[in-house]
Design a protein around this motif. Sequence first.
Motif, PDB file in Angstrom:
ATOM      1  N   ILE A   1       0.853  -1.182   0.000  1.00 52.49           N
ATOM      2  CA  ILE A   1       0.000   0.000   0.000  1.00 52.49           C
ATOM      3  C   ILE A   1       0.892   1.235   0.000  1.00 52.49           C
ATOM      4  CG2 ILE A   1      -0.175   0.086   2.530  1.00 52.49           C
ATOM      5  CD1 ILE A   1      -3.091   1.040   2.164  1.00 52.49           C
ATOM      6  N   SER A   2       0.454   2.260  -0.719  1.00 53.95           N
ATOM      7  CA  SER A   2       1.173   3.523  -0.740  1.00 53.95           C
ATOM      8  C   SER A   2       0.153   4.636  -0.994  1.00 53.95           C
ATOM      9  CB  SER A   2       2.264   3.530  -1.812  1.00 53.95           C
ATOM     10  OG  SER A   2       1.694   3.379  -3.109  1.00 53.95           O
ATOM     11  N   ARG A   3       0.602   5.875  -0.803  1.00 46.51           N
ATOM     12  CA  ARG A   3      -0.293   7.004  -1.029  1.00 46.51           C
ATOM     13  C   ARG A   3       0.454   8.173  -1.627  1.00 46.51           C
ATOM     14  NH1 ARG A   3      -2.966   8.306   4.496  1.00 46.51           N
ATOM     15  NH2 ARG A   3      -3.900  10.044   3.349  1.00 46.51           N
ATOM     16  N   ASP A   4      -0.277   8.980  -2.361  1.00 53.17           N
ATOM     17  CA  ASP A   4       0.251  10.223  -2.910  1.00 53.17           C
ATOM     18  C   ASP A   4      -0.755  11.306  -2.534  1.00 53.17           C
ATOM     19  OD1 ASP A   4       1.051  12.409  -4.396  1.00 53.17           O
ATOM     20  OD2 ASP A   4       1.562  11.239  -6.162  1.00 53.17           O
ATOM     21  N   ASN A   5      -0.441  12.040  -1.483  1.00 53.71           N
ATOM     22  CA  ASN A   5      -1.395  13.042  -0.999  1.00 53.71           C
ATOM     23  C   ASN A   5      -1.588  14.184  -1.995  1.00 53.71           C
ATOM     24  OD1 ASN A   5      -1.930  11.647   1.384  1.00 53.71           O
ATOM     25  ND2 ASN A   5      -0.317  12.712   2.511  1.00 53.71           N
ATOM     26  N   ALA A   6      -0.584  14.452  -2.800  1.00 55.76           N
ATOM     27  CA  ALA A   6      -0.720  15.508  -3.801  1.00 55.76           C
ATOM     28  C   ALA A   6      -1.774  15.146  -4.852  1.00 55.76           C
ATOM     29  CB  ALA A   6       0.622  15.767  -4.474  1.00 55.76           C
ATOM     30  N   LYS A   7      -1.989  13.840  -5.022  1.00 57.20           N
ATOM     31  CA  LYS A   7      -2.973  13.363  -6.000  1.00 57.20           C
ATOM     32  C   LYS A   7      -4.229  12.816  -5.328  1.00 57.20           C
ATOM     33  CE  LYS A   7       0.452  12.170  -9.523  1.00 57.20           C
ATOM     34  NZ  LYS A   7       1.011  11.100 -10.393  1.00 57.20           N
ATOM     35  N   ASN A   8      -4.301  12.939  -4.014  1.00 53.05           N
ATOM     36  CA  ASN A   8      -5.450  12.416  -3.259  1.00 53.05           C
ATOM     37  C   ASN A   8      -5.707  10.950  -3.585  1.00 53.05           C
ATOM     38  OD1 ASN A   8      -5.788  14.932  -2.165  1.00 53.05           O
ATOM     39  ND2 ASN A   8      -7.748  15.372  -3.137  1.00 53.05           N
ATOM     40  N   THR A   9      -4.636  10.191  -3.680  1.00 52.94           N
ATOM     41  CA  THR A   9      -4.747   8.821  -4.164  1.00 52.94           C
ATOM     42  C   THR A   9      -4.006   7.842  -3.253  1.00 52.94           C
ATOM     43  OG1 THR A   9      -4.901   9.604  -6.456  1.00 52.94           O
ATOM     44  CG2 THR A   9      -4.355   7.294  -6.143  1.00 52.94           C
ATOM     45  N   VAL A  10      -4.624   6.706  -3.038  1.00 49.38           N
ATOM     46  CA  VAL A  10      -3.974   5.584  -2.371  1.00 49.38           C
ATOM     47  C   VAL A  10      -3.909   4.438  -3.378  1.00 49.38           C
ATOM     48  CG1 VAL A  10      -6.126   4.708  -1.358  1.00 49.38           C
ATOM     49  CG2 VAL A  10      -3.918   4.123  -0.310  1.00 49.38           C
ATOM     50  N   TYR A  11      -2.813   3.695  -3.311  1.00 50.44           N
ATOM     51  CA  TYR A  11      -2.570   2.607  -4.257  1.00 50.44           C
ATOM     52  C   TYR A  11      -2.437   1.279  -3.527  1.00 50.44           C
ATOM     53  CZ  TYR A  11      -1.151   6.575  -7.168  1.00 50.44           C
ATOM     54  OH  TYR A  11      -1.110   7.766  -7.859  1.00 50.44           O
ATOM     55  N   LEU A  12      -2.708   0.219  -4.258  1.00 53.61           N
ATOM     56  CA  LEU A  12      -2.401  -1.117  -3.775  1.00 53.61           C
ATOM     57  C   LEU A  12      -1.718  -1.858  -4.917  1.00 53.61           C
ATOM     58  CD1 LEU A  12      -2.672  -3.004  -1.314  1.00 53.61           C
ATOM     59  CD2 LEU A  12      -4.673  -4.000  -2.451  1.00 53.61           C
ATOM     60  N   GLN A  13      -0.403  -1.994  -4.793  1.00 53.10           N
ATOM     61  CA  GLN A  13       0.363  -2.743  -5.781  1.00 53.10           C
ATOM     62  C   GLN A  13       0.310  -4.212  -5.408  1.00 53.10           C
ATOM     63  OE1 GLN A  13       2.202  -1.642  -8.690  1.00 53.10           O
ATOM     64  NE2 GLN A  13       2.094  -3.852  -9.006  1.00 53.10           N
ATOM     65  N   MET A  14      -0.123  -5.042  -6.336  1.00 50.91           N
ATOM     66  CA  MET A  14      -0.294  -6.467  -6.064  1.00 50.91           C
ATOM     67  C   MET A  14       0.544  -7.253  -7.069  1.00 50.91           C
ATOM     68  SD  MET A  14      -4.418  -6.566  -5.379  1.00 50.91           S
ATOM     69  CE  MET A  14      -4.841  -6.214  -7.075  1.00 50.91           C
ATOM     70  N   ILE A  15       1.404  -8.122  -6.565  1.00 47.80           N
ATOM     71  CA  ILE A  15       2.205  -8.994  -7.413  1.00 47.80           C
ATOM     72  C   ILE A  15       1.969 -10.443  -7.015  1.00 47.80           C
ATOM     73  CG2 ILE A  15       3.951  -7.200  -7.750  1.00 47.80           C
ATOM     74  CD1 ILE A  15       5.766  -8.827  -5.854  1.00 47.80           C
ATOM     75  N   ASN A  16       2.405 -11.354  -7.908  1.00 42.26           N
ATOM     76  CA  ASN A  16       2.278 -12.783  -7.613  1.00 42.26           C
ATOM     77  C   ASN A  16       0.868 -13.144  -7.145  1.00 42.26           C
ATOM     78  OD1 ASN A  16       3.194 -15.421  -7.452  1.00 42.26           O
ATOM     79  ND2 ASN A  16       4.031 -15.167  -5.403  1.00 42.26           N
ATOM     80  N   LEU A  17      -0.108 -12.680  -7.879  1.00 40.83           N
ATOM     81  CA  LEU A  17      -1.495 -12.929  -7.514  1.00 40.83           C
ATOM     82  C   LEU A  17      -1.847 -14.401  -7.652  1.00 40.83           C
ATOM     83  CD1 LEU A  17      -2.945  -9.764  -9.223  1.00 40.83           C
ATOM     84  CD2 LEU A  17      -3.318 -10.350  -6.831  1.00 40.83           C
TER      85      LEU A  17
END
Length: 115
Positions: free
Chosen positions: A69-85
């Motif tokens: 999980i990560s976030r970019d407050n300048a873009k008002n966005t939170v991410y969820l990078q998922m690998i090896n699903l």
Amino acid sequence: VQLVESGGGLVQPGGSLRLSCVGSGFIFSHYHMSWYRQAPGKEREWVASIMSVGNVRKHADSVQGRFTISRDNAKNTVYLQMINLNVEDTAVYYCKAHLQARELWGQGTQVIVSS
């Protein structure tokens, strides 16, 4: 006031996806952000959280080392990078903004892991 998730889709086992969740109508940087998921016939479960300050993150044991999980407050966005699903990751993924007693939920994005 809303959260809008995107980035879901169909992926093969072993593949990767990055989910995004954009917030609007509130001060995004003040809120802790989390990802949850709900598989068919199962309860919604917590996946990961990132705090509003200090970049403190936590991940569920089931996704540790595969999801970030990560976030970019300048873009008002939170991410969820998922690998090896894997097929057990198939679910609707939701983001949540929370601050004290207030909670905001997105509408969810579907992730299907299948060959």
